[in-house]
Motif scaffolding. Structure first.
Motif, PDB file in Angstrom:
ATOM      1  N   ASP A  77       0.372 -15.099 -51.230  1.00 16.64           N
ATOM      2  CA  ASP A  77      -1.044 -14.355 -50.749  1.00 16.64           C
ATOM      3  C   ASP A  77      -1.860 -14.703 -50.114  1.00 16.64           C
ATOM      4  N   LEU A  78      -2.190 -14.380 -48.835  1.00 18.70           N
ATOM      5  CA  LEU A  78      -2.823 -14.998 -47.837  1.00 18.70           C
ATOM      6  C   LEU A  78      -4.070 -14.146 -47.441  1.00 18.70           C
ATOM      7  N   PHE A  79      -5.607 -14.399 -47.281  1.00 15.32           N
ATOM      8  CA  PHE A  79      -6.826 -14.445 -46.943  1.00 15.32           C
ATOM      9  C   PHE A  79      -6.813 -14.154 -45.593  1.00 15.32           C
ATOM     10  N   LEU A  80      -6.840 -13.866 -44.876  1.00 15.73           N
ATOM     11  CA  LEU A  80      -6.512 -13.831 -43.688  1.00 15.73           C
ATOM     12  C   LEU A  80      -8.501 -13.765 -43.253  1.00 15.73           C
ATOM     13  N   ILE A  81      -9.083 -14.582 -42.911  1.00 21.13           N
ATOM     14  CA  ILE A  81     -10.585 -14.585 -42.610  1.00 21.13           C
ATOM     15  C   ILE A  81     -10.537 -14.453 -41.336  1.00 21.13           C
ATOM     16  N   ALA A  82     -11.287 -13.315 -40.761  1.00 15.44           N
ATOM     17  CA  ALA A  82     -11.754 -13.310 -39.142  1.00 15.44           C
ATOM     18  C   ALA A  82     -13.254 -14.398 -39.159  1.00 15.44           C
ATOM     19  N   GLY A  83     -13.346 -15.202 -38.309  1.00 19.37           N
ATOM     20  CA  GLY A  83     -15.141 -15.249 -37.710  1.00 19.37           C
ATOM     21  C   GLY A  83     -15.592 -14.455 -36.713  1.00 19.37           C
ATOM     22  N   PRO A  84     -15.899 -14.961 -35.911  1.00 17.94           N
ATOM     23  CA  PRO A  84     -14.939 -15.581 -34.546  1.00 17.94           C
ATOM     24  C   PRO A  84     -16.087 -17.028 -35.174  1.00 17.94           C
ATOM     25  N   ALA A  85     -17.166 -17.153 -35.507  1.00 17.67           N
ATOM     26  CA  ALA A  85     -17.535 -18.505 -35.774  1.00 17.67           C
ATOM     27  C   ALA A  85     -16.421 -19.521 -36.828  1.00 17.67           C
ATOM     28  N   VAL A  86     -16.820 -20.792 -37.112  1.00 18.33           N
ATOM     29  CA  VAL A  86     -16.582 -21.590 -37.827  1.00 18.33           C
ATOM     30  C   VAL A  86     -17.164 -21.092 -39.156  1.00 18.33           C
ATOM     31  N   ARG A  87     -18.639 -20.857 -39.238  1.00 15.45           N
ATOM     32  CA  ARG A  87     -19.750 -21.067 -39.890  1.00 15.45           C
ATOM     33  C   ARG A  87     -19.307 -19.117 -41.315  1.00 15.45           C
ATOM     34  N   GLN A  88     -18.851 -18.542 -39.635  1.00 15.84           N
ATOM     35  CA  GLN A  88     -18.461 -17.399 -40.715  1.00 15.84           C
ATOM     36  C   GLN A  88     -17.765 -17.317 -41.296  1.00 15.84           C
ATOM     37  N   VAL A  89     -16.384 -18.040 -40.766  1.00 17.30           N
ATOM     38  CA  VAL A  89     -15.438 -18.002 -41.596  1.00 17.30           C
ATOM     39  C   VAL A  89     -15.340 -19.317 -43.039  1.00 17.30           C
ATOM     40  N   VAL A  90     -16.382 -19.780 -42.896  1.00 22.43           N
ATOM     41  CA  VAL A  90     -16.459 -20.643 -44.277  1.00 22.43           C
ATOM     42  C   VAL A  90     -17.744 -19.676 -45.708  1.00 22.43           C
ATOM     43  N   GLU A  91     -18.394 -19.121 -44.681  1.00 27.29           N
ATOM     44  CA  GLU A  91     -19.662 -18.236 -46.213  1.00 27.29           C
ATOM     45  C   GLU A  91     -19.094 -17.553 -46.172  1.00 27.29           C
ATOM     46  N   ARG A  92     -17.068 -16.594 -45.037  1.00 24.17           N
ATOM     47  CA  ARG A  92     -16.452 -15.441 -46.386  1.00 24.17           C
ATOM     48  C   ARG A  92     -15.446 -15.849 -47.104  1.00 24.17           C
ATOM     49  N   TYR A  93     -14.716 -17.610 -47.027  1.00 23.44           N
ATOM     50  CA  TYR A  93     -14.426 -17.573 -48.246  1.00 23.44           C
ATOM     51  C   TYR A  93     -14.991 -18.627 -49.117  1.00 23.44           C
ATOM     52  N   THR A  94     -16.481 -18.764 -48.950  1.00 22.98           N
ATOM     53  CA  THR A  94     -16.985 -18.475 -50.622  1.00 22.98           C
ATOM     54  C   THR A  94     -17.883 -17.523 -50.705  1.00 22.98           C
ATOM     55  N   ASP A  95     -17.936 -15.932 -49.938  1.00 26.58           N
ATOM     56  CA  ASP A  95     -17.599 -14.988 -50.924  1.00 26.58           C
ATOM     57  C   ASP A  95     -16.377 -14.509 -52.031  1.00 26.58           C
ATOM     58  N   LEU A  96     -15.263 -15.178 -51.105  1.00 22.03           N
ATOM     59  CA  LEU A  96     -14.265 -15.079 -52.215  1.00 22.03           C
ATOM     60  C   LEU A  96     -13.903 -15.987 -53.526  1.00 22.03           C
ATOM     61  N   THR A  97     -14.473 -17.100 -52.977  1.00 15.48           N
ATOM     62  CA  THR A  97     -14.640 -17.912 -54.438  1.00 15.48           C
ATOM     63  C   THR A  97     -15.976 -18.844 -55.012  1.00 15.48           C
ATOM     64  N   GLY A  98     -17.032 -18.447 -54.219  1.00 14.15           N
ATOM     65  CA  GLY A  98     -17.497 -18.721 -54.984  1.00 14.15           C
ATOM     66  C   GLY A  98     -18.808 -19.881 -54.371  1.00 14.15           C
ATOM     67  N   LYS A  99     -20.295 -19.281 -54.103  1.00 10.39           N
ATOM     68  CA  LYS A  99     -21.226 -20.684 -53.550  1.00 10.39           C
ATOM     69  C   LYS A  99     -21.268 -21.870 -54.687  1.00 10.39           C
ATOM     70  N   SER A 100     -21.709 -22.799 -53.824  1.00 14.96           N
ATOM     71  CA  SER A 100     -21.550 -24.238 -54.258  1.00 14.96           C
ATOM     72  C   SER A 100     -23.174 -24.007 -55.304  1.00 14.96           C
ATOM     73  N   ALA A 101     -22.707 -24.257 -56.328  1.00 13.99           N
ATOM     74  CA  ALA A 101     -23.970 -24.597 -57.819  1.00 13.99           C
ATOM     75  C   ALA A 101     -25.421 -25.057 -56.869  1.00 13.99           C
ATOM     76  N   MET A 102     -26.853 -24.440 -57.886  1.00 11.94           N
ATOM     77  CA  MET A 102     -27.733 -24.712 -57.513  1.00 11.94           C
ATOM     78  C   MET A 102     -27.931 -26.056 -58.467  1.00 11.94           C
ATOM     79  N   LEU A 103     -27.910 -27.255 -57.988  1.00 17.11           N
ATOM     80  CA  LEU A 103     -27.974 -28.503 -58.821  1.00 17.11           C
ATOM     81  C   LEU A 103     -29.189 -28.839 -59.446  1.00 17.11           C
ATOM     82  N   PRO A 104     -29.356 -29.384 -60.235  1.00 17.57           N
ATOM     83  CA  PRO A 104     -30.862 -30.416 -59.897  1.00 17.57           C
ATOM     84  C   PRO A 104     -31.559 -30.892 -58.973  1.00 17.57           C
TER      85      PRO A 104
END
Length: 833
Positions: A233-260
């Motif tokens: 079950d592959l989610f293929l995530i296009a960039g072309p920027a590395v940063r865009q890939v990370v942003e889109r992957y975290t769209d799928l799995t969640g952003k980092s918690a806002m910690l105290p």
């Protein structure tokens, strides 16, 4: 075996495209214009039951479990053109070509660049051991990053890696595999195209990755993903920027918690203190008081599991949700005293229950454990101190009971922070032990990777239920895809050695590209003899840039790793930790950015400078946010440090402001106090002018903004109360600082949110080596010019040009509204006048 060698029909079905092969059906769905889902249905039912995804375009059995965290979207449009030899499915940004005989799938971007190609015959397989395999074409020009938490070099080309989380105490920082996390996601970056694409294998079973180590003359160079069960079950995530890939992957799995905010402070810890025979509480309080005496900032204490021990006929044993009253006389009073000192305590909680636990029968009666494979009795595995059983967090009633015990035995004593530990479940050797899986039934082999995430999920709920308007602070050692939305993590029980200092950086950077922005490694080493003085200093100098900064140890030579353990080096350590606290406004803003976008805090050079292929192998130097290049000294006895500065940039030494043009390697002299740090052109870095020593009780009232005015720049300075959930209701202040460089350099300050800032004064430190300003205005008012340093320092408002630093120093009261600062570098023609 099952092997897909030919495809027949390709048809449009609802929101996906069905590819019928001679082995299994494969479904292709354009989740977004840049995220493609390719799923080979080896199990035949295409069941949707994900604990990982927070964005879907379909109904999922876990929708209720993830209520409030999951978003439903409409699948993106795509057009099918089917032919005899191939079918083409074209979306807005991506094009899928299904070659039918022989069968493979290729994916292209809108410029026609090949992003992914299957390997004919090997692409989608089930082998004779029922492992599912996906094989992809690769190039010698490809670099591979991520894979969650991995040891060794940063680029994983030609590496073979398993993903079977282990309790890997004292692991070899170059070679040990696996570590503690299960995150089957990586980024491929090609040196030729300079384009990135992400591979997220949405699967919870143990797996392995061969990134070109295997070679066969019959097929092109290839990588292989192999998993013990489940679909490909592959989610293929296009960039072309590395940063865009990370942003889109975290769209799928969640952003980092806002910690105290205090989660970014120095977190004291050692297994020594909670393991004393008695009065551990007094010893920990004394440790905190000593940090104050030594003028070392501190915000937290990670409380190891020695607090929850009971005396048995087999000795002292760890039993979760108990308190050893000989060691901690009054837990509630202990938490109160720590809070009085501004220190948050994170008690260690484990999911394993020893067979001698005093409440074992009560827990068994509630049916809360993973069951044996051949009976309804709990499955038994090895645990700390003997045999034990393990909580099944995939069972709703277990989650309810666990929250009750957590509230009653930990949270209600007075803490909103929990450290979930030892949750890899790797000592349940029988992987056929049975889990509830929300009533459907599953095995621990299928589900152990998500246990830590679910444990953190219910910990988060328990904290919110106990403290309704308090931000949870959860720390977790293990984790599956999406752990970042719950917890701060760290790379477990590292070995005390120089290699750990060096290679742990690449481990953190790999996690940063795997969506986990808030993480780190134990500073000074967890396991082994005490670090020598030089190693201790260098490790802390590196650790101050890690999002999680904790000195934590269980030394094998009867010592305790503490900041003052080498008196002749304490000044270096105090200075380094002070720099972290000085940078806390910048760091807190980066954490908020990670919460909004998923972007790293510690960012690899290949991501920050993707156009410079010389950065693609770098796993020691990194960017701290957009503006600071960190090149820590990681070699014993070093007297110089070589640093490659990326092409097309100008960098300035953080201390001296010496300018260096990029595209070359510089060699700098270093001594034991050196922290090689470079300010990038266009940088905007807010820092605290106050001498902060606690982020829980203090806020910066005086902000210094270091900026390099040779290029346009932008930064969002984020403020809130640092501890409550009020930011979700708009009680925050985000000040967008936009710098427009030129003969008149303009800084625009634009505010968003309702939070009342604590900042009283602003101090701009603007690097400008060419010349001093002609005049300066702030909020429409001309700022007085001082030629004498002392008079400038005594004034509340004014500007001064430092000849030593080649920097414009500007200070003024905070207008607390939208405004501009204009710095004119126009030529002042004195003779012409």
């Amino acid at each position: 075996m099952k092997v897909c060698t030919n495809a027949y029909t390709v048809t449009k079905k609802d929101n996906y495209f069905s590819v019928m092969t001679d082995s299994v059906e494969i479904r292709i769905l354009f989740l977004t214009d840049s995220i493609l889902r390719i799923r080979a249905g080896f199990d035949g039912d295409f069941a949707e039951e994900s604990y990982s995804l927070v964005m879907t375009a379909w109904e999922d059995r876990m929708d209720d479990f993830l209520k409030g965290r999951r978003t439903r979207v409409e699948a993106a449009d795509a057009v099918l053109s089917d032919g005899d030899r191939e079918a083409v499915i074209e979306g807005r940004n991506l094009k899928v070509v299904v070659e039918k005989d022989p069968f493979r799938i290729c994916v292209y971007d809108k410029e026609g660049t090949l992003l992914h190609a299957d390997i004919v015959d090997l692409a989608y397989m089930e082998d004779s051991n029922h492992r599912r395999i996906h094989t992809s074409e690769i190039s010698p020009e490809d670099c591979f990053y991520g894979f969650g938490e991995k040891s060794g070099d940063f680029n994983k080309a030609q590496k073979f890696m398993g993903m079977s989380p282990k309790d890997a105490m004292g692991y070899n920082p170059r070679e040990t595999d696996s570590l503690y996390k299960h995150i089957p996601f990586y980024i491929k970056l090609n040196r030729g195209t300079k384009k990135a694409v992400g591979y997220f294998y949405h699967n919870t079973y143990e797996c392995d990755f061969d990134m070109g180590r295997e070679k066969s003359n019959y097929w092109k160079p290839h990588s292989r993903y192999r998993t013990d069960g489940g679909d490909i079950d592959l989610f293929l995530i296009a960039g072309p920027a590395v940063r865009q890939v990370v942003e889109r992957y975290t769209d799928l799995t969640g952003k980092s918690a806002m910690l105290p905010r205090y989660a970014l402070g120095y977190l004291g810890s050692s297994m020594y203190y909670p393991e004393l025979d008695e009065n551990c509480d007094d010893a920990i309080l004394d440790f905190i008081d000593t940090t104050k005496e030594e003028k070392i900032p501190v915000d937290g204490f990670q409380l190891s599991s020695g607090y929850c021990t009971v005396e048995t006929d087999k000795g002292i044993k760890r039993c979760v949700f108990t308190w050893n009253k000989k060691r901690f006389k009054d837990p509630r009073e202990f938490f109160a005293q720590m809070d009085k000192r501004g220190v948050s305590v994170s008690p260690n909680v484990k999911p394993g229950i020893l067979l001698i636990h005093p409440k074992l029968d009560e827990m068994k009666a509630r049916g809360m454990f993973v069951k044996a494979s051949d009976s309804d009795e709990p499955g038994i595995g090895t645990w700390w101190g003997g045999k034990g059983v393990f909580a099944d967090f995939t069972k709703p009633s277990t989650r309810t009971y666990w929250k009750e015990m957590l509230r009653e035995n930990v949270l209600e004593y007075g803490t909103s922070s929990v450290w979930n530990d030892n949750c890899e479940y790797d000592s349940l050797v029988d992987k056929d032990c049975r889990c509830d899986f929300e009533g459907k039934g599953g095995t621990i082999g299928q589900l152990k990777s998500v246990m830590s995430n679910i444990m953190c999920h219910i910990t988060d709920e328990a904290i919110h239920e106990t403290f309704p308007n308090t931000r949870p602070y959860i720390v977790c050692r293990s984790g599956h895809c999406g752990i970042q939305r719950y917890a701060q993590t760290w790379a477990g029980d590292n070995l005390t050695c120089w290699d750990s200092l060096k290679y742990n950086i690449a481990t953190i950077l790999g996690m940063s590209l795997s969506g986990v922005a808030s993480q780190g490694c134990d500073i000074g080493g967890f396991y082994g003899p005490s670090p020598e003085a030089e190693l201790m200093v260098r490790w802390i100098q590196n650790g101050i840039f890690q999002p999680r900064f904790s000195i934590h140890s269980t030394n094998t030579d009867n010592t305790v790793t503490e900041p003052w353990m080498y008196g002749h080096c304490t000044d270096y350590i105090r200075e380094a930790i002070g720099l972290r606290y000085q940078l806390s406004p910048y760091l807190y803003s980066l954490m908020e950015r990670a919460h909004e976008t998923g972007l790293p805090i510690m960012e690899p050079m290949c991501s920050a400078f993707q156009e410079d292929v010389k950065c693609y192998e770098e796993g020691v130097d990194f960017m701290f946010g957009d503006s600071l290049l960190v090149a820590n000294v990681v070699e014993k006895g070093a007297s110089t440090r070589k640093v490659y500065l990326p092409e097309g940039e100008t960098f300035y030494d953080f201390q001296t402001r010496t300018a260096y043009e990029g595209g070359r390697t510089v060699e700098l002299p270093v001594d034991l106090g050196s922290i090689p740090l470079f300010v990038r052109s266009g940088a905007i870095i807010p820092m605290a002018e106050d001498k902060l020593d606690n982020l829980k009780t203090q806020q910066a009232q005086h902000i210094r903004i270091l900026c390099a005015a040779d290029r346009d720049g932008r930064f969002a300075l984020y403020e809130d109360d640092g501890i409550s959930m009020d930011y979700e209701r708009g009680d925050y202040l985000k000040t967008s600082i936009t710098m427009t460089a030129g003969e008149r350099t303009v800084l625009d300050f634009c505010q968003e949110g309702h939070y009342e800032t604590a900042v009283k004064t602003l101090y701009l430190d603007m690097i400008h080596r060419e010349k001093a300003p002609y005049w300066v205005k702030a909020d429409g008012q001309t700022i007085p010019h001082f030629l004498h340093r002392r008079k400038f320092e005594e004034a509340d408002c004014g500007w001064y040009y430092s000849q030593r630093l080649k920097s414009v120093q500007i200070k003024y009261p905070n207008p607390k509204k939208d405004y501009q600062v204009i710095v004119s570098f126009e030529q002042f023609d004195l003779i012409g006048m």
